[in-house]
Write an enzyme that holds these catalytic residues in place. Structure first.
Site: not given
Length: 156
Positions: A75-76
């Protein structure tokens, strides 16, 4: 949990954000959760984001890399790519993340590479492939972000 290096951005992207008073490389230290987990962004552009994370400190009770840790890395990286695609006038908000875990990792670093699947006006979707130090695929993830208008500073 490892050295943090400044992410690499194309100079035109750095200049675009600098004109708004934003130090883009400083902004992307991977956030508090990413820092706690040792995530390091090593390369960042709208068409490719690369980051690493140590396995040590991010394991589940069996000593394997925790699937949630892979999700944080994915997700980062996908969010950074989405934000860079949206540009300085947009913010990227994750709305869907799915991860398939292919194999375990017990030590070393894992590396994630996010590449775009779709880059539109209101959404961006990235595929994130996470591999171990032997270049074996540990996880495949897909993240879709909504691109919202960035809040405007209040005019005095």
């Amino acid at each position: 949990m490892g050295e943090h290096t400044a992410p690499l951005f194309p100079q035109e992207v750095i200049d675009e954000y600098a004109a708004l008073g934003v130090d883009l490389p400083a902004l992307f230290s991977a956030g508090h959760l990413g820092e706690r987990m040792g995530v390091t962004i090593v390369e960042a552009a709208a068409d490719r984001v690369v980051g690493t994370m140590p396995v040590e400190g991010n394991t589940q009770p069996y000593g394997l890399l925790h699937g949630g840790a892979s999700a944080v890395l994915a997700e980062t990286l996908g969010s950074v790519g989405s934000m860079l695609h949206g540009g300085a006038s947009k913010i990227a908000v994750g709305v869907d993340l799915n991860c398939t875990h292919h194999r375990g990792a017990r030590n070393g670093l894992v590396t994630g590479v996010a590449t775009p699947v779709h880059r539109g006006r209101s959404t961006a979707t990235y595929e994130i492939v996470i591999t171990d130090e032997q270049d074996k695929r540990v996880c495949t993830a897909r993240l879709t972000c909504l691109l919202r208008d960035a809040p405007r500073p209040d005019a005095d």
